[in-house]
Enzyme design. Structure first.
Site, PDB file in Angstrom:
ATOM      1  N   GLU A 147      -1.864  34.994  31.490  1.00  0.00           N
ATOM      2  CA  GLU A 147      -3.285  34.997  31.824  1.00  0.00           C
ATOM      3  C   GLU A 147      -3.939  36.271  31.302  1.00  0.00           C
ATOM      4  O   GLU A 147      -3.537  37.394  31.646  1.00  0.00           O
ATOM      5  CB  GLU A 147      -3.487  34.892  33.339  1.00  0.00           C
ATOM      6  CG  GLU A 147      -4.970  34.888  33.720  1.00  0.00           C
ATOM      7  CD  GLU A 147      -5.225  34.587  35.180  1.00  0.00           C
ATOM      8  OE1 GLU A 147      -4.261  34.606  35.970  1.00  0.00           O
ATOM      9  OE2 GLU A 147      -6.396  34.333  35.521  1.00  0.00           O
ATOM     10  N   GLU A 241     -10.357  28.479  40.838  1.00  0.00           N
ATOM     11  CA  GLU A 241      -9.886  29.689  41.501  1.00  0.00           C
ATOM     12  C   GLU A 241     -11.079  30.374  42.145  1.00  0.00           C
ATOM     13  O   GLU A 241     -12.101  30.583  41.501  1.00  0.00           O
ATOM     14  CB  GLU A 241      -9.242  30.607  40.457  1.00  0.00           C
ATOM     15  CG  GLU A 241      -8.453  31.740  41.026  1.00  0.00           C
ATOM     16  CD  GLU A 241      -7.709  32.501  39.936  1.00  0.00           C
ATOM     17  OE1 GLU A 241      -6.529  32.765  40.122  1.00  0.00           O
ATOM     18  OE2 GLU A 241      -8.318  32.826  38.904  1.00  0.00           O
TER      19      GLU A 241
HETATM   20 MN    MN Z   1      -7.283  33.578  37.197  1.00  0.00          MN
END
Ligand code: MN
Length: 290
Positions: A147, A241
């Site tokens: 990420e 998220e």
């Molecule tokens: Mn994230």
């Protein structure tokens, strides 16, 4: 077919058996296909209970985490790197044990503010460890995705292009790119170029608003994101998220700076996000007809 998921922190801050059940039930209620389970401490995670509850609710699971200073793969200290590799090995085992296919997040450095650039030795340590972990994950049927996060949360790579350059250093085709709109909104030129640059190396996408609250109430250009994903034929996981001090894990609260409450009703937030993402994807699909 793209699967749409939701991060476990939308529903729970603890992940004992009760917390796991609360999170999975909430994700199912909101209409998602799968849950992204935070695995900050994979050694204490009860994968048997999780597998049973997932099966009961017909929900799939991916795993994610951010490393800490004690498990930082980009450290120059070999013992720290080894602890990071052990933690990620265990996280891969947890994902495989519940039938999952993806482990993602900041798994190449600590998730924290650094006060100096990554060193050449630190980058090399991280790349070499991830290459080994990529092989281990492949044998377990799991794919790894790194990420890309903003400058306040890592010093290894902050943009998609930097991430792709780092993936070249890793040199393992079971290790992929993971983009997050919250971070892209801080560091990238926009939503289009990073996705096109990622192309078939883009394996995982996080959808977060500029303040990590309700989708559509901030400044992220989701229209461009969905168009770009459609343009590259993206069919990997997409995960909502959002973090609020209403539902928190203390460690993550501190590292991410979640000091205020942007929502209190997890069910309303998540159901809204599920609709928002599916509607966005559906709208760009119809561009085929134009
Ligand atoms: Mn994230």
């Amino acid at each position: 077919m793209t699967r749409i998921g939701c991060h476990g922190f939308v529903f729970s801050g603890r992940f004992d058996e009760r917390g796991i059940a609360n999170a999975i039930e909430g994700v199912q209620r909101a209409g998602f296909d799968f849950i992204e389970m935070p695995l900050m401490d994979p050694f204490s995670f009860d994968e048997r209970a999780a597998a049973r509850i997932l099966a009961d609710h017909d929900i799939e699971m991916t795993g994610s985490l951010g490393l800490s200073a004690a498990t930082d793969l980009s450290s120059e200290n070999a013992a720290v790197v080894r602890r990071g590799e052990e933690l990620l090995t265990r996280a891969i085992d947890v994902v495989a044990a519940v039938g999952g296919t993806d482990l993602c997040g900041v798994i190449y450095s600590a998730l924290q503010k650094y006060f100096a650039p990554a060193t050449a030795q630190g980058r090399r340590n991280s790349a070499e460890a991830l290459s080994r972990l990529g092989d281990y994950a492949r044998s377990a049927g799991v794919q790894l995705s790194l990420e890309i996060v903003n400058r306040y949360e890592t010093n290894v790579c902050n943009t998609a292009r930097e991430g792709l350059a780092f993936l070249d250093e890793v040199g393992n085709d079971n290790v992929h790119l993971h983009l997050d709109t919250y971070h892209m909104n801080i560091e990238e030129s926009g939503m289009f170029e990073p996705v096109l640059d990622g192309g078939d190396r883009l394996r995982y996408v996080h959808i977060g608003e500029s303040h990590r609250g309700y989708l559509g109430s901030g400044s992220v250009d989701f229209d461009s994101l969905f168009r770009a994903l459609h343009r590259i034929g993206y069919d990997g996981p997409i995960v909502f998220e959002s973090f609020s001090s209403a539902v928190v894990d203390e460690q993550l609260t501190r590292s991410l700076g979640i000091w205020r409450n942007l929502w209190t009703d997890s069910d309303d937030l998540a159901a809204h996000a599920n609709r928002f993402i599916r509607d966005g994807i559906r709208a760009v699909e119809t561009i085929e007809l134009h």
